[in-house]
Every structure is written in C-alpha cells, then in structure tokens.
Write an enzyme that holds these catalytic residues in place. Structure first.
Site, PDB file in Angstrom:
ATOM      1  N   LYS A   1      31.387  -0.245  35.593  1.00 41.94           N
ATOM      2  CA  LYS A   1      32.223  -0.446  34.398  1.00 41.94           C
ATOM      3  C   LYS A   1      33.703  -0.422  34.755  1.00 41.94           C
ATOM      4  CE  LYS A   1      33.717   2.135  30.300  1.00 41.94           C
ATOM      5  NZ  LYS A   1      34.968   2.748  30.774  1.00 41.94           N
TER       6      LYS A   1
ATOM      7  N   ILE B   1      41.780  16.941  36.126  1.00 38.50           N
ATOM      8  CA  ILE B   1      42.253  15.577  35.827  1.00 38.50           C
ATOM      9  C   ILE B   1      42.556  15.444  34.330  1.00 38.50           C
ATOM     10  CG2 ILE B   1      41.789  13.099  36.096  1.00 38.50           C
ATOM     11  CD1 ILE B   1      41.687  14.580  38.785  1.00 38.50           C
TER      12      ILE B   1
ATOM     13  N   ILE C   1      50.532   5.988  29.766  1.00 37.99           N
ATOM     14  CA  ILE C   1      50.595   4.871  30.722  1.00 37.99           C
ATOM     15  C   ILE C   1      51.993   4.784  31.332  1.00 37.99           C
ATOM     16  CG2 ILE C   1      48.701   3.560  29.685  1.00 37.99           C
ATOM     17  CD1 ILE C   1      50.853   1.755  28.394  1.00 37.99           C
ATOM     18  N   ASP C   2      52.677   5.934  31.417  1.00 33.82           N
ATOM     19  CA  ASP C   2      54.052   5.908  31.928  1.00 33.82           C
ATOM     20  C   ASP C   2      54.130   5.444  33.382  1.00 33.82           C
ATOM     21  OD1 ASP C   2      52.776   8.220  32.704  1.00 33.82           O
ATOM     22  OD2 ASP C   2      54.551   9.490  32.601  1.00 33.82           O
TER      23      ASP C   2
ATOM     24  N   ARG D   1      46.716  10.704  27.942  1.00 33.18           N
ATOM     25  CA  ARG D   1      46.449   9.775  29.050  1.00 33.18           C
ATOM     26  C   ARG D   1      47.555   8.739  29.029  1.00 33.18           C
ATOM     27  NH1 ARG D   1      40.003   8.476  29.071  1.00 33.18           N
ATOM     28  NH2 ARG D   1      40.742   6.649  30.161  1.00 33.18           N
TER      29      ARG D   1
ATOM     30  N   CYS E   1      38.510   6.057  24.746  1.00 32.32           N
ATOM     31  CA  CYS E   1      38.019   7.400  24.430  1.00 32.32           C
ATOM     32  C   CYS E   1      39.189   8.357  24.212  1.00 32.32           C
ATOM     33  CB  CYS E   1      37.165   7.945  25.573  1.00 32.32           C
ATOM     34  SG  CYS E   1      35.591   7.133  25.751  1.00 32.32           S
TER      35      CYS E   1
END
Length: 419
Positions: A24, A329, A125-126, A123, A118
């Site tokens: 995926k 993480i 995206i910098d 999370r 999700c």
C-alpha cells in the site's frame, strides 16, 4: 444511516494459506509518480484497496487515461492537463500529498486540497514544504482548504530533513527528478517503500542513487519515459497476518513476502515464543502459547514499524506477565486502547507508552479509529470469547485487500452485516 460492520465469533483456529498483496505505502506514491512519465506506464501487483481507486480517479481528474483492472493499472499521460485538485477525494486520503511533488515536478505548479487519511495526532507536512521551497517553489498556504505551489524553475538543492520522514523523502524525490542539477536528501528515510519508488522512477529513466541509505542523490533529467513495473509485497499486511496467525494459527503459510522487510517483527514474535519458519518468499507460523512477555519500541526502518504496534498488541494479552509498547514515531497512536478495554483487556496508555497485562478478552462492540487499529481489533476479535462487532470498517478496507474473505478461508468465523 446504514453502515457495514465486521462481526467475528472468536476462538476458531486458523489454518491455510494467504497471498500477501502489493505494498500500500508503495502504491500510493507510485500511482501519483506515473504522471511524471511521457507516455504509457503499466503497474503490476497493486493492492485492491480503496486508496488505490481514489488515486486513480485523481489521475483521471488530470485528463490521464487510467485503466485499473484488479492488481494491474495502465496509465497513458499523453493528454495530461494541469488542473486544481482541491476536492473531497484529496481530503479522504493522506497519501494524496504525493500529487504535490509529482505535479510540481511535471508542471512546476499545482493547487491541491489539504490531505486527510487516518487521524493519528500530529503528522505535519512541514518537511515536504521545506524540501519544495529548497527546490525553488513558492508556497501559498493562505487558504484553509487548499495549498498552491509554484516554481519559475526547479533547481537541485541540498536538503537535510529535520526528522526522518518516508512521505517527505518520497515527495522531494518526485519533485526533484526534473530539477536542474543535483538534489541531495540527507537524513532520508530508508524504508523498502522509498527504495521501491526510487526503483520505479529509475525504470522510467530517473538518475537516483543511494535509496535505502540516509543520503539520496538525484540528478535531474529532462524526460521520463513510460515503463512496466511490479510493486513489492506489503510488509505491513504481511506483519498483520503474522500477528493474527501467532494469535490463533494452527498453521498459516504467508506467500509473496520479503522476510528481510519484516525482520524486526519476526525477531519480536520469536522472543514471544511463536513457532516461525522462514523461506525465500514465504513464512509459516504456528501458535505456541503461553507466550513470554516482551517490550516493544517503534523505530524508523529497519526498527519495529509503528504500523505494526497496534496489530501485535492483542498477542501481549496471551503472555505470562506485563509487556510495554512505546511508540516513538506517533506517540498519539493509542486510540485502540479504549476499545480493547471494552473487551475486558487490562491495558493502559500514557504519553506514548502502553502497559499491557495478561487478560481474557470478551466480544464487544468496538470502533476502528484508524487503519491499523482496525487490524488490532480484528486480531482481538479472533482471540475473544463471544462475538465482536467492529464499526467504522472503511478504515480497514483502506489498507487490507479482501481481509474478511482471507480470514474466512483460513477458518475464522467472520462476516459482514449492514446495521
């Protein structure tokens, strides 16, 4: 409003064989990457999941001819047009952010809705944005719903990622393949999916070196031609089935697997006491309870995958003592804990660590908050006494091909209902 649920009557032994799907996390990057090609691309071994269908329809929004047939996708970019993609498809799928890098690389311009996926806590995206800016893009983030990226020209740059990120590593590669000169990504992610995307780009004529190490060098090329490419097997799907087999497997054989890609999980299952046989492209698993308690800490590849932290958790209720699971993480990735508590599990989580004690699970109504939480709840349902009903199954279908049918074929008492 009617919705589909998955129901499982626990306690049935699993026996048989499963063919693991294509990865995926490779597919969702390689499909956007096809728009960089001049001409025709054929992809083999795609997973049959909703994320793939969503990305194919995004390609069609750019006037790309795309024919999806089972595990195979044929793409022809001859009539491609740059069009804005600020729509609900983008919001439903986090990996739609790969369209940014690919469209920037192809057109030097893109307008795209903010990505979804999700809900796993922060999370950002910098790191992607930092990379695009280093290559020469100007980014307009004034809108709450979309982002505009424009570059007069893309120039190679030396980019150091402040944190290891698979998404940023891949997205910068996509944007850099046509940039003038050399781009170096340092502190790059080493995941097999990064290597897979690099191999796909190289099959079209990209000049990339060092994928799979912490330093990737990309020399820009004028044009990428079409190609045919086979996607690697999905190590997270494989790992999820390995956990289910360890929970209830009399003997489960997993085919189309790269043992090296699941090494961290294999070692942890062996520590637990699971009987595992490893061959070239298959793994055989037999349940061997009671298990020993273990501690797990997620790390970037080749460490223990954050995506397998949730699927392995139900196994830890079958041990002789307390286990600890720490997610370095995504420390917020513990929404499954409350659902497991509904099933009678002795589990608590705090600040990125779960404490798990031996427990007997009972069937209950539970909610899949995200994709891997869904896999966790399926495993818990296989172990539990009585019937477990899982709601919000759309998350599960986003990442697991025909999972209900596969488990039924292995002997699980599992079915879907509309409620």
């Amino acid at each position: 409003m009617a919705q589909e649920v998955i129901k499982i009557r626990g306690g049935q032994a699993l026996k048989g064989e499963v063919e693991i799907s294509g990865a995926k996390n490779s597919a969702v990057a390689i499909i956007p990457a096809t728009l960089l090609a001049q001409g025709q691309v054929k992809l083999e071994g795609l997973p049959q999941i909703s994320d793939v269908e969503t990305l194919v329809s995004l390609l069609e929004d750019l006037n790309i001819e795309a024919r999806l047939n089972g595990k195979q996708l044929e793409v022809d970019t001859t009539q491609i047009e740059n069009a804005p993609l600020p729509n609900n498809k983008v919001e439903s799928l986090r990996a739609s952010y790969y369209m940014m890098g690919a469209m920037l690389g192809r057109f030097k311009k893109c307008v795209i809705g903010l990505p979804g996926g999700c809900p796993l806590g922060p999370r950002p995206i910098d790191q992607h944005i930092k990379g695009f800016k280093a290559l020469g893009a100007e980014i307009d983030e004034s809108s709450n719903t979309s982002m505009k990226l424009v570059a007069k020209e893309l120039r190679g740059a030396h980019i150091f990622l402040d944190m290891v990120s698979v998404g940023a590593t891949i997205n910068i590669m996509l944007a850099a393949v046509h940039a003038k000169g050399q781009t170096v990504i340092d502190n790059a992610a080493k995941e097999p999916e990064v290597v897979d995307v690099a191999n796909f780009l190289m099959s079209m004529g990209a000049d990339i070196r060092g994928a799979g190490t912490t330093s990737i060098k990309i020399n820009g090329v004028e044009e990428l031609k079409g190609s045919e490419y086979q996607i690697i097997p999905d190590r997270i799907e494989a790992g999820s089935y390995m956990c289910m087999a360890a929970a209830m497997g009399e003997e489960v054989i997993l085919h189309n697997i790269v043992p090296k890609h699941v090494e961290a999980l294999t070692v942890k299952l062996q520590e637990l006491g699971v009987d595992i046989e490893i061959e070239d492209e298959k793994i055989i698993i037999r349940k061997q309870t009671p298990y020993k308690n273990v501690d797990i800490k997620t790390l970037v590849y080749p460490g223990f995958a954050t995506d397998l932290q949730q699927p392995i958790t139900p196994l830890l209720f079958m041990t002789e003592g307390p286990s600890f699971v720490t997610d370095t993480i995504y420390p917020a990735r513990f929404k499954h804990v409350e659902e497991l508590q509904c099933m009678g599990a002795n589990i608590k989580s705090d600040e990125g660590t779960a404490v798990i004690k031996p427990s007997t699970l009972n069937g209950a109504e539970v909610y899949a908050s995200d994709l891997r939480a869904g896999a966790c709840l399926i495993t818990a349902g296989l172990i539990a006494e009585g019937v477990t009903t899982i709601f919000n199954v759309k998350h599960i279908y986003r990442g697991y091909t025909n999972i209900v049918e596969h488990l039924k074929a292995l002997g699980a008492d599992i079915w879907t209902e509309t409620v």
